[in-house]
Design a protein around this motif. Sequence first.
Motif, PDB file in Angstrom:
ATOM      1  N   UNK A   1     -23.384  26.026   4.631  1.00 36.68           N
ATOM      2  CA  UNK A   1     -23.370  27.646   4.730  1.00 36.68           C
ATOM      3  C   UNK A   1     -21.894  28.157   4.469  1.00 36.68           C
ATOM      4  N   UNK A   2     -21.611  28.851   3.306  1.00 36.93           N
ATOM      5  CA  UNK A   2     -19.989  29.011   3.053  1.00 36.93           C
ATOM      6  C   UNK A   2     -19.558  29.750   3.828  1.00 36.93           C
ATOM      7  N   UNK A   3     -20.020  30.481   4.076  1.00 35.69           N
ATOM      8  CA  UNK A   3     -19.845  31.590   5.361  1.00 35.69           C
ATOM      9  C   UNK A   3     -18.553  30.844   6.053  1.00 35.69           C
ATOM     10  N   UNK A   4     -19.064  29.458   6.744  1.00 36.88           N
ATOM     11  CA  UNK A   4     -19.158  28.909   8.443  1.00 36.88           C
ATOM     12  C   UNK A   4     -17.763  27.669   7.251  1.00 36.88           C
ATOM     13  N   UNK A   5     -18.229  27.717   6.259  1.00 38.84           N
ATOM     14  CA  UNK A   5     -17.040  26.903   5.054  1.00 38.84           C
ATOM     15  C   UNK A   5     -15.618  27.596   4.584  1.00 38.84           C
ATOM     16  N   UNK A   6     -16.256  28.898   4.897  1.00 34.66           N
ATOM     17  CA  UNK A   6     -15.011  30.027   4.351  1.00 34.66           C
ATOM     18  C   UNK A   6     -13.769  30.338   5.633  1.00 34.66           C
ATOM     19  N   UNK A   7     -14.568  29.949   7.102  1.00 32.53           N
ATOM     20  CA  UNK A   7     -13.823  30.414   7.702  1.00 32.53           C
ATOM     21  C   UNK A   7     -12.999  28.876   8.194  1.00 32.53           C
ATOM     22  N   UNK A   8     -13.554  27.635   7.942  1.00 34.94           N
ATOM     23  CA  UNK A   8     -12.911  26.400   8.685  1.00 34.94           C
ATOM     24  C   UNK A   8     -11.551  26.672   7.453  1.00 34.94           C
ATOM     25  N   UNK A   9     -11.157  27.048   6.445  1.00 33.42           N
ATOM     26  CA  UNK A   9     -11.258  26.550   5.320  1.00 33.42           C
ATOM     27  C   UNK A   9      -9.512  27.952   5.637  1.00 33.42           C
ATOM     28  N   UNK A  10      -9.888  28.814   6.498  1.00 36.49           N
ATOM     29  CA  UNK A  10      -9.064  30.071   6.752  1.00 36.49           C
ATOM     30  C   UNK A  10      -7.866  29.540   8.104  1.00 36.49           C
ATOM     31  N   UNK A  11      -9.056  28.429   8.610  1.00 37.76           N
ATOM     32  CA  UNK A  11      -8.651  28.420  10.146  1.00 37.76           C
ATOM     33  C   UNK A  11      -7.709  27.060   9.921  1.00 37.76           C
ATOM     34  N   UNK A  12      -7.908  26.633   8.219  1.00 33.64           N
ATOM     35  CA  UNK A  12      -7.696  24.886   8.006  1.00 33.64           C
ATOM     36  C   UNK A  12      -7.762  24.122   8.773  1.00 33.64           C
ATOM     37  N   UNK A  13      -8.539  24.072   9.810  1.00 37.16           N
ATOM     38  CA  UNK A  13      -9.140  22.435  10.187  1.00 37.16           C
ATOM     39  C   UNK A  13      -8.995  21.533   9.479  1.00 37.16           C
ATOM     40  N   UNK A  14      -9.216  21.242   8.337  1.00 38.33           N
ATOM     41  CA  UNK A  14      -8.793  19.569   7.734  1.00 38.33           C
ATOM     42  C   UNK A  14      -9.980  19.707   7.819  1.00 38.33           C
ATOM     43  N   UNK A  15     -10.600  18.590   6.695  1.00 35.52           N
ATOM     44  CA  UNK A  15     -12.007  18.292   6.296  1.00 35.52           C
ATOM     45  C   UNK A  15     -12.350  17.535   6.788  1.00 35.52           C
ATOM     46  N   UNK A  16     -11.842  16.121   8.295  1.00 31.99           N
ATOM     47  CA  UNK A  16     -12.326  15.398   8.449  1.00 31.99           C
ATOM     48  C   UNK A  16     -13.521  16.302   9.929  1.00 31.99           C
ATOM     49  N   UNK A  17     -13.386  17.758  10.290  1.00 30.80           N
ATOM     50  CA  UNK A  17     -13.099  17.938  10.668  1.00 30.80           C
ATOM     51  C   UNK A  17     -14.308  18.577  10.165  1.00 30.80           C
ATOM     52  N   UNK A  18     -14.239  19.442   9.496  1.00 33.03           N
ATOM     53  CA  UNK A  18     -15.139  20.565   8.836  1.00 33.03           C
ATOM     54  C   UNK A  18     -16.490  19.683   8.356  1.00 33.03           C
ATOM     55  N   UNK A  19     -16.164  18.173   8.179  1.00 30.99           N
ATOM     56  CA  UNK A  19     -17.353  17.139   7.852  1.00 30.99           C
ATOM     57  C   UNK A  19     -18.310  17.069   9.478  1.00 30.99           C
TER      58      UNK A  19
END
Lengths: 225, 252
Positions: free
Chosen positions: B148-166
């Motif tokens: 889901x690119x929309x959710x990945x963009x959201x995670x990027x904007x909110x700077x969640x970090x890659x561990x949380x994103x994974x």
Amino acid sequence: MIRFDRLSVTYGGKSVFANFSFQPALHAITCLMGRSGVGKTSLLRIAAGLQQPDDGCVIRPEGRVGYVFQEPRLLPWFTVEENLMWLLPNRSVQRKARVRALLDAVGMGAETALYPAQLSGGMKQRVSLARAFLMSPRFLLMDEPFQGLDKQTRMNMYGLLLSLWEAEKPTVLLVTHDLEEARTLGHHIIKLTGSPVTGYTELANKRMNMEDEWNEPSIRTEQLA
Amino acid sequence: MKASTTNLNKRGYLYTGIGLVTVWGIVAIAYPAVVLPSPYETLLALLELSRTAQFWHSLGVTFWRLTAGFGLALVSGVLLGSLVGHKLVAYQLLRPAVLVVQAVPPVSWMLLAILWFGVGGGAQIVVVFLALFPIFFFHIAQAVRQLPTDLLEMAKVYETGWIKTIRAIYVPAMKPYWISALAITVGMGWKTIVMAEVISGQTGVGAVMNTSRIYLQTDEVMAWSFVVACLGVVSEAIVRKLSGGERHDPIR
């Protein structure tokens, strides 16, 4: 500071921005208007760093960014509460209390354990608003954030946005089609002009105690060569 | 509702099992044991086999080969699948090649592998690898492409970090593909490895089955078939149990 400097953007072969410069006021709410498809969403995406301009540059303010997308963009496998919780650092204390307080503020206090699929469109949008406010952003981007909300909820959301703004004075860029909304919320109302967009017009604004001049705008027009 | 469906499913398996064994028993009366041993004779053969050291040794050898082939397919399939999932050009280039690998029958691969590596040179592992690799490859490529690119963009904007994103986006979004790939490959792996060993002879479950066939010990062939079928079903059930069912763990 924030500044869009001589932006040129093409999208799907079509030129959307050409040599467009704009410096939104810091610590103020700037409403972006303009006919649909003009590139308002692109401008927010560029401001957030999700999209790169073909030419020109963007200077972004330091600090946290909040973004209310046109769609809610909630994680479908997390509950409402978890959707907010996972953004906060694990070690931050009282994060549950903060999440609860924000969800109460957007009127979602009773639905914290539900999943996005169980919510209506307006409810999801409110969770997305709570998420944007959660991190006390210094820079808040909002893409038609109140679309699809009923009038009463919208009024409540205006109040919430304004009280958040009062408390933290973030720089806000808010895209809207609703002039009434822009006048209620915006310190500045900017209408993007040209196709591709080359400049903008600042519209008069109740909050700035100016006259209503929607039809003969030109208070200030910037057209950079 | 869900509980009663599960009960019906379980009872369904039971009734079908009893029915099949009954039919098998009746048909077996009409034929000599060398053609079709009865369920009882097969059970006796299984008990007899399980008392020999060769039974366990063969199982061990086969299990090791399966694990090696499976592991290789998993690692390379996931790596290449992720790569081509991100790069469409790479997908278009590699897809026909992997389709060819998949289209060639495992038996052909086995014969070639014996010619190339010899029966003791890991030909069986190569065949398991070639049979399972395309499944991982296509599943992971598909899983990456539908992220889901929309959710990945959201995670990027909110700077969640890659561990949380994974943990919060990649893992749950790719989970259905994982479960499917693992369930297919563990079941298929058992059948492929035994087939490869039947052809290569020498060691492993398949080789022992082939020896039993040569000596017309049909009851042993049946017993081994039963064991392999059970192992396939059980491994698949374990994979589904481990990966599916419960909801993704929320991060607290």
